[in-house]
Motif scaffolding. Structure first.
Motif, PDB file in Angstrom:
ATOM      1  N   ARG A 113      43.423  34.830  42.112  1.00  0.00           N
ATOM      2  CA  ARG A 113      42.066  34.341  42.383  1.00  0.00           C
ATOM      3  C   ARG A 113      42.074  33.503  43.662  1.00  0.00           C
ATOM      4  O   ARG A 113      42.167  32.282  43.618  1.00  0.00           O
ATOM      5  N   PRO A 114      41.993  34.128  44.814  1.00  0.00           N
ATOM      6  CA  PRO A 114      42.082  33.399  46.076  1.00  0.00           C
ATOM      7  C   PRO A 114      40.910  32.446  46.282  1.00  0.00           C
ATOM      8  O   PRO A 114      39.796  32.697  45.829  1.00  0.00           O
ATOM      9  N   LYS A 115      41.197  31.358  46.973  1.00  0.00           N
ATOM     10  CA  LYS A 115      40.161  30.361  47.231  1.00  0.00           C
ATOM     11  C   LYS A 115      39.168  30.835  48.281  1.00  0.00           C
ATOM     12  O   LYS A 115      39.521  31.542  49.229  1.00  0.00           O
ATOM     13  N   THR A 116      37.923  30.432  48.117  1.00  0.00           N
ATOM     14  CA  THR A 116      36.878  30.723  49.105  1.00  0.00           C
ATOM     15  C   THR A 116      36.320  29.441  49.710  1.00  0.00           C
ATOM     16  O   THR A 116      35.538  29.481  50.651  1.00  0.00           O
ATOM     17  N   SER A 117      36.710  28.282  49.112  1.00  0.00           N
ATOM     18  CA  SER A 117      36.253  26.992  49.625  1.00  0.00           C
ATOM     19  C   SER A 117      37.236  25.914  49.178  1.00  0.00           C
ATOM     20  O   SER A 117      38.135  26.184  48.380  1.00  0.00           O
ATOM     21  N   ASN A 118      37.049  24.701  49.662  1.00  0.00           N
ATOM     22  CA  ASN A 118      37.907  23.580  49.294  1.00  0.00           C
ATOM     23  C   ASN A 118      37.049  22.445  48.738  1.00  0.00           C
ATOM     24  O   ASN A 118      36.095  22.007  49.390  1.00  0.00           O
ATOM     25  N   GLU A 135      36.301  26.678  43.465  1.00  0.00           N
ATOM     26  CA  GLU A 135      36.791  26.978  44.808  1.00  0.00           C
ATOM     27  C   GLU A 135      37.025  28.467  45.037  1.00  0.00           C
ATOM     28  O   GLU A 135      37.453  28.862  46.116  1.00  0.00           O
ATOM     29  N   THR A 136      36.765  29.290  44.040  1.00  0.00           N
ATOM     30  CA  THR A 136      37.009  30.730  44.160  1.00  0.00           C
ATOM     31  C   THR A 136      35.714  31.486  43.865  1.00  0.00           C
ATOM     32  O   THR A 136      34.683  30.898  43.558  1.00  0.00           O
ATOM     33  N   GLY A 137      35.817  32.799  43.924  1.00  0.00           N
ATOM     34  CA  GLY A 137      34.639  33.616  43.641  1.00  0.00           C
ATOM     35  C   GLY A 137      34.303  33.692  42.165  1.00  0.00           C
ATOM     36  O   GLY A 137      33.232  34.164  41.791  1.00  0.00           O
ATOM     37  N   LYS A 215      36.573  41.579  41.898  1.00  0.00           N
ATOM     38  CA  LYS A 215      36.625  41.063  43.262  1.00  0.00           C
ATOM     39  C   LYS A 215      36.988  39.584  43.269  1.00  0.00           C
ATOM     40  O   LYS A 215      37.736  39.119  44.131  1.00  0.00           O
ATOM     41  N   ALA A 216      36.469  38.842  42.278  1.00  0.00           N
ATOM     42  CA  ALA A 216      36.727  37.402  42.207  1.00  0.00           C
ATOM     43  C   ALA A 216      38.140  37.106  41.716  1.00  0.00           C
ATOM     44  O   ALA A 216      38.760  36.130  42.137  1.00  0.00           O
ATOM     45  N   CYS A 217      38.649  37.966  40.806  1.00  0.00           N
ATOM     46  CA  CYS A 217      39.981  37.732  40.236  1.00  0.00           C
ATOM     47  C   CYS A 217      40.583  39.074  39.854  1.00  0.00           C
ATOM     48  O   CYS A 217      39.990  39.833  39.079  1.00  0.00           O
TER      49      CYS A 217
END
Length: 284
Positions: A113-118, A135-137, A215-217
Protein backbone atom coordinates in the motif's frame (compact mmCIF):
# COMPACT_ATOMS: atom_id res chain seq x y z
CA UNK A 1 -21.62 29.59 84.76
CA UNK A 2 -25.02 27.88 84.85
CA UNK A 3 -25.73 29.14 81.34
CA UNK A 4 -22.49 27.61 80.03
CA UNK A 5 -23.19 24.30 81.78
CA UNK A 6 -26.73 24.15 80.46
CA UNK A 7 -25.48 24.90 76.95
CA UNK A 8 -22.88 22.11 77.10
CA UNK A 9 -25.43 19.61 78.43
CA UNK A 10 -27.98 20.64 75.79
CA UNK A 11 -25.49 20.31 72.92
CA UNK A 12 -24.28 16.96 74.25
CA UNK A 13 -27.83 15.67 74.50
CA UNK A 14 -28.65 16.97 71.03
CA UNK A 15 -25.54 15.34 69.60
CA UNK A 16 -26.33 12.02 71.27
CA UNK A 17 -29.90 12.13 70.00
CA UNK A 18 -28.69 12.90 66.47
CA UNK A 19 -26.23 10.03 66.60
CA UNK A 20 -28.97 7.63 67.71
CA UNK A 21 -31.27 8.84 64.92
CA UNK A 22 -28.51 8.50 62.31
CA UNK A 23 -27.70 5.00 63.55
CA UNK A 24 -31.27 3.79 63.11
CA UNK A 25 -31.59 5.52 59.74
CA UNK A 26 -28.35 3.86 58.59
CA UNK A 27 -29.61 0.48 59.75
CA UNK A 28 -32.91 0.94 57.96
CA UNK A 29 -31.33 1.92 54.65
CA UNK A 30 -28.30 -0.33 54.94
CA UNK A 31 -27.50 -2.07 51.67
CA UNK A 32 -26.64 -5.73 52.12
CA UNK A 33 -23.65 -6.87 50.13
CA UNK A 34 -23.22 -10.53 49.50
CA UNK A 35 -19.89 -11.62 51.07
CA UNK A 36 -19.32 -13.90 48.10
CA UNK A 37 -18.56 -10.83 46.00
CA UNK A 38 -15.30 -10.37 47.91
CA UNK A 39 -14.48 -14.06 47.57
CA UNK A 40 -15.06 -14.05 43.82
CA UNK A 41 -13.11 -10.82 43.37
CA UNK A 42 -10.12 -12.42 45.08
CA UNK A 43 -9.87 -15.15 42.42
CA UNK A 44 -10.15 -12.66 39.55
CA UNK A 45 -6.89 -11.40 38.00
CA UNK A 46 -7.41 -7.75 39.10
CA UNK A 47 -6.57 -6.57 35.59
CA UNK A 48 -9.60 -4.25 35.46
CA UNK A 49 -9.27 -4.32 31.68
CA UNK A 50 -12.97 -4.34 30.84
CA UNK A 51 -12.63 -7.36 28.59
CA UNK A 52 -15.48 -9.06 30.43
CA UNK A 53 -17.83 -6.24 29.46
CA UNK A 54 -17.86 -4.66 32.93
CA UNK A 55 -15.92 -1.60 34.16
CA UNK A 56 -13.70 -3.64 36.47
CA UNK A 57 -13.16 -6.91 38.31
CA UNK A 58 -15.37 -5.78 41.22
CA UNK A 59 -18.30 -5.11 38.91
CA UNK A 60 -17.73 -8.45 37.19
CA UNK A 61 -17.70 -10.24 40.55
CA UNK A 62 -21.02 -8.61 41.43
CA UNK A 63 -22.48 -9.72 38.10
CA UNK A 64 -21.32 -13.30 38.67
CA UNK A 65 -22.91 -13.41 42.13
CA UNK A 66 -26.21 -11.93 40.95
CA UNK A 67 -26.55 -14.04 37.80
CA UNK A 68 -28.55 -17.26 37.93
CA UNK A 69 -26.68 -18.55 34.90
CA UNK A 70 -23.04 -17.52 34.41
CA UNK A 71 -22.44 -19.46 31.20
CA UNK A 72 -22.53 -16.24 29.14
CA UNK A 73 -20.06 -14.45 31.43
CA UNK A 74 -16.34 -14.81 30.89
CA UNK A 75 -13.07 -13.37 32.17
CA UNK A 76 -10.77 -13.36 29.12
CA UNK A 77 -7.67 -12.62 31.17
CA UNK A 78 -8.14 -15.35 33.77
CA UNK A 79 -9.56 -17.87 31.33
CA UNK A 80 -11.07 -21.23 32.19
CA UNK A 81 -9.19 -21.67 35.49
CA UNK A 82 -10.47 -18.38 36.88
CA UNK A 83 -14.03 -19.02 35.79
CA UNK A 84 -13.94 -22.51 37.31
CA UNK A 85 -12.71 -21.05 40.62
CA UNK A 86 -15.48 -18.44 40.62
CA UNK A 87 -18.08 -21.06 39.75
CA UNK A 88 -16.85 -23.24 42.63
CA UNK A 89 -17.36 -20.39 45.10
CA UNK A 90 -20.87 -19.73 43.81
CA UNK A 91 -21.85 -23.36 43.44
CA UNK A 92 -22.70 -22.81 39.79
CA UNK A 93 -21.74 -24.51 36.57
CA UNK A 94 -19.74 -22.80 33.89
CA UNK A 95 -18.90 -23.82 30.36
CA UNK A 96 -15.32 -23.14 29.35
CA UNK A 97 -15.26 -20.44 26.70
CA UNK A 98 -13.10 -20.96 23.65
CA UNK A 99 -9.90 -18.90 23.97
CA UNK A 100 -9.85 -15.81 21.79
CA UNK A 101 -7.05 -13.71 20.36
CA UNK A 102 -6.81 -10.39 18.56
CA UNK A 103 -6.11 -10.43 14.82
CA UNK A 104 -5.24 -7.58 12.48
CA UNK A 105 -7.55 -7.42 9.49
CA UNK A 106 -5.25 -5.32 7.36
CA UNK A 107 -2.37 -6.43 5.18
CA UNK A 108 -1.63 -2.94 3.92
CA UNK A 109 2.12 -3.03 4.44
CA UNK A 110 4.39 -0.36 3.04
CA UNK A 111 5.03 -2.60 0.02
CA UNK A 112 1.39 -3.47 -0.60
CA UNK A 113 0.00 0.00 0.00
CA UNK A 114 2.27 2.81 -1.21
CA UNK A 115 1.94 6.25 0.29
CA UNK A 116 0.29 9.08 -1.63
CA UNK A 117 0.78 11.77 1.03
CA UNK A 118 2.55 12.48 4.32
CA UNK A 119 0.73 13.12 7.60
CA UNK A 120 2.33 15.70 9.88
CA UNK A 121 -0.19 15.96 12.70
CA UNK A 122 -0.85 14.55 16.15
CA UNK A 123 0.41 11.00 16.63
CA UNK A 124 -3.06 9.62 17.31
CA UNK A 125 -5.13 7.34 15.11
CA UNK A 126 -8.34 8.79 16.53
CA UNK A 127 -7.35 12.36 15.74
CA UNK A 128 -5.98 11.44 12.31
CA UNK A 129 -9.18 9.57 11.41
CA UNK A 130 -11.22 12.73 11.95
CA UNK A 131 -8.97 14.74 9.65
CA UNK A 132 -8.38 12.55 6.61
CA UNK A 133 -8.50 9.03 5.18
CA UNK A 134 -4.84 8.13 5.50
CA UNK A 135 -1.51 8.46 3.74
CA UNK A 136 -2.39 5.91 1.05
CA UNK A 137 -5.13 5.36 -1.48
CA UNK A 138 -6.91 3.02 0.93
CA UNK A 139 -9.12 4.93 3.37
CA UNK A 140 -10.00 1.74 5.26
CA UNK A 141 -6.56 0.54 6.36
CA UNK A 142 -4.30 1.01 9.35
CA UNK A 143 -2.93 4.48 10.12
CA UNK A 144 0.15 2.96 11.72
CA UNK A 145 0.29 5.45 14.61
CA UNK A 146 0.16 2.74 17.28
CA UNK A 147 -2.86 3.76 19.33
CA UNK A 148 -3.75 0.09 19.69
CA UNK A 149 -0.27 -0.62 21.05
CA UNK A 150 -0.64 2.15 23.61
CA UNK A 151 -4.01 0.74 24.69
CA UNK A 152 -2.61 -2.74 25.40
CA UNK A 153 -1.67 -3.29 29.06
CA UNK A 154 -0.20 -6.74 28.48
CA UNK A 155 2.70 -6.03 26.07
CA UNK A 156 0.90 -8.05 23.43
CA UNK A 157 1.45 -5.60 20.56
CA UNK A 158 4.22 -3.62 18.95
CA UNK A 159 4.64 -1.61 15.76
CA UNK A 160 6.69 -3.18 12.99
CA UNK A 161 8.84 -0.45 11.45
CA UNK A 162 9.28 -2.41 8.22
CA UNK A 163 5.60 -3.04 7.48
CA UNK A 164 4.15 -0.02 9.30
CA UNK A 165 1.55 -2.29 10.92
CA UNK A 166 1.02 -3.48 14.49
CA UNK A 167 2.10 -7.02 15.34
CA UNK A 168 0.15 -9.10 17.85
CA UNK A 169 2.13 -11.32 20.23
CA UNK A 170 -0.23 -14.24 20.58
CA UNK A 171 1.24 -15.64 23.79
CA UNK A 172 0.74 -12.31 25.57
CA UNK A 173 -2.72 -11.50 24.23
CA UNK A 174 -5.49 -12.00 26.80
CA UNK A 175 -8.29 -10.95 24.41
CA UNK A 176 -9.34 -8.05 26.63
CA UNK A 177 -10.46 -6.11 23.56
CA UNK A 178 -8.70 -2.85 24.49
CA UNK A 179 -7.00 -2.69 21.09
CA UNK A 180 -10.30 -3.38 19.33
CA UNK A 181 -11.91 -0.45 21.13
CA UNK A 182 -8.93 1.84 20.53
CA UNK A 183 -8.78 1.32 16.74
CA UNK A 184 -10.90 3.92 14.91
CA UNK A 185 -10.64 1.92 11.70
CA UNK A 186 -12.20 -1.26 13.15
CA UNK A 187 -9.46 -3.42 11.66
CA UNK A 188 -8.72 -5.39 14.84
CA UNK A 189 -11.01 -8.27 15.72
CA UNK A 190 -11.18 -10.91 18.43
CA UNK A 191 -11.38 -14.38 16.94
CA UNK A 192 -11.13 -17.90 18.31
CA UNK A 193 -7.55 -19.07 18.62
CA UNK A 194 -8.52 -22.28 16.92
CA UNK A 195 -7.05 -25.76 17.29
CA UNK A 196 -3.25 -25.58 17.55
CA UNK A 197 -3.68 -21.78 17.25
CA UNK A 198 -4.56 -22.13 13.58
CA UNK A 199 -6.73 -19.41 12.10
CA UNK A 200 -7.93 -18.25 8.71
CA UNK A 201 -9.41 -14.81 8.11
CA UNK A 202 -9.64 -12.06 5.51
CA UNK A 203 -6.94 -9.47 6.21
CA UNK A 204 -8.86 -6.62 4.67
CA UNK A 205 -11.81 -4.34 5.46
CA UNK A 206 -11.80 -2.38 2.21
CA UNK A 207 -15.35 -2.08 0.85
CA UNK A 208 -14.42 -0.40 -2.42
CA UNK A 209 -15.05 -2.22 -5.68
CA UNK A 210 -12.37 -4.49 -7.08
CA UNK A 211 -10.37 -2.14 -9.30
CA UNK A 212 -10.09 0.82 -6.86
CA UNK A 213 -9.38 -1.55 -3.96
CA UNK A 214 -6.62 -3.33 -5.87
CA UNK A 215 -5.13 -0.02 -7.02
CA UNK A 216 -4.96 1.24 -3.42
CA UNK A 217 -3.52 -2.00 -2.02
CA UNK A 218 -2.20 -5.02 -3.89
CA UNK A 219 -3.36 -7.32 -1.06
CA UNK A 220 -6.91 -5.97 -0.86
CA UNK A 221 -10.03 -8.10 -1.10
CA UNK A 222 -11.54 -7.32 -4.50
CA UNK A 223 -14.88 -9.00 -3.84
CA UNK A 224 -14.45 -11.55 -6.62
CA UNK A 225 -16.37 -14.20 -4.67
CA UNK A 226 -14.04 -17.09 -5.53
CA UNK A 227 -13.56 -17.92 -1.85
CA UNK A 228 -17.32 -17.99 -1.31
CA UNK A 229 -17.83 -20.44 -4.16
CA UNK A 230 -14.92 -22.63 -3.04
CA UNK A 231 -15.84 -22.95 0.64
CA UNK A 232 -17.66 -26.29 1.22
CA UNK A 233 -18.93 -25.20 4.66
CA UNK A 234 -20.74 -21.94 3.80
CA UNK A 235 -18.37 -20.16 6.16
CA UNK A 236 -17.70 -17.18 3.89
CA UNK A 237 -20.06 -14.35 3.02
CA UNK A 238 -19.61 -11.49 0.57
CA UNK A 239 -21.15 -8.14 1.37
CA UNK A 240 -20.27 -4.64 0.16
CA UNK A 241 -17.45 -6.02 -2.01
CA UNK A 242 -15.80 -7.61 1.03
CA UNK A 243 -15.48 -11.26 2.03
CA UNK A 244 -15.75 -12.34 5.66
CA UNK A 245 -14.98 -15.74 7.18
CA UNK A 246 -17.18 -16.92 10.06
CA UNK A 247 -14.80 -18.62 12.51
CA UNK A 248 -17.68 -20.64 13.96
CA UNK A 249 -18.30 -22.33 10.61
CA UNK A 250 -14.77 -22.42 9.24
CA UNK A 251 -13.20 -25.90 9.28
CA UNK A 252 -9.72 -24.64 8.34
CA UNK A 253 -9.61 -26.54 5.06
CA UNK A 254 -7.66 -23.67 3.45
CA UNK A 255 -9.36 -24.02 0.08
CA UNK A 256 -10.24 -20.33 0.14
CA UNK A 257 -6.59 -19.41 0.63
CA UNK A 258 -5.59 -21.20 -2.55
CA UNK A 259 -8.11 -19.43 -4.78
CA UNK A 260 -7.72 -15.85 -3.49
CA UNK A 261 -6.10 -13.90 -6.36
CA UNK A 262 -4.71 -11.13 -4.12
CA UNK A 263 -3.58 -13.17 -1.11
CA UNK A 264 -6.03 -11.22 1.06
CA UNK A 265 -6.77 -14.30 3.16
CA UNK A 266 -4.36 -14.95 6.01
CA UNK A 267 -3.58 -18.42 7.35
CA UNK A 268 -1.69 -18.65 10.63
CA UNK A 269 0.29 -21.45 12.27
CA UNK A 270 -0.35 -24.05 9.57
CA UNK A 271 2.35 -26.46 8.40
CA UNK A 272 3.59 -25.79 4.87
CA UNK A 273 1.58 -27.50 2.20
CA UNK A 274 3.15 -30.42 0.43
CA UNK A 275 3.89 -29.70 -3.22
CA UNK A 276 1.63 -31.48 -5.64
CA UNK A 277 3.33 -34.31 -7.47
CA UNK A 278 2.33 -34.50 -11.10
CA UNK A 279 1.63 -37.98 -12.37
CA UNK A 280 4.02 -39.16 -15.02
CA UNK A 281 2.46 -39.79 -18.40
CA UNK A 282 2.02 -43.46 -19.24
CA UNK A 283 4.22 -44.54 -22.07
CA UNK A 284 2.35 -45.98 -25.04
Amino acid sequence: MNVVLITIISLGALGSLSAIILFFVAQKFKVFEDPRIDQVEEVLPAANCGGCGFPGCRAFAEALVKADDISDLNCPVGGADTMSAAAGILGKEVTAAAPMVAVLRCNGTCDNRPKTSNYDGASSCTIASTLYGGETGCSFGCFGLGECVDACDFDAMYMDEKTGLPVIIEDNCVSCGACVTACPKDIIELRKKGPKSRRIYVSCVNKDKGAPAKKACSAACIGCGKCVKTCPFDAITLENNLAYIDYEKCKLCRKCVDVCPTNAITELNFPPKKPKVEKAETAE
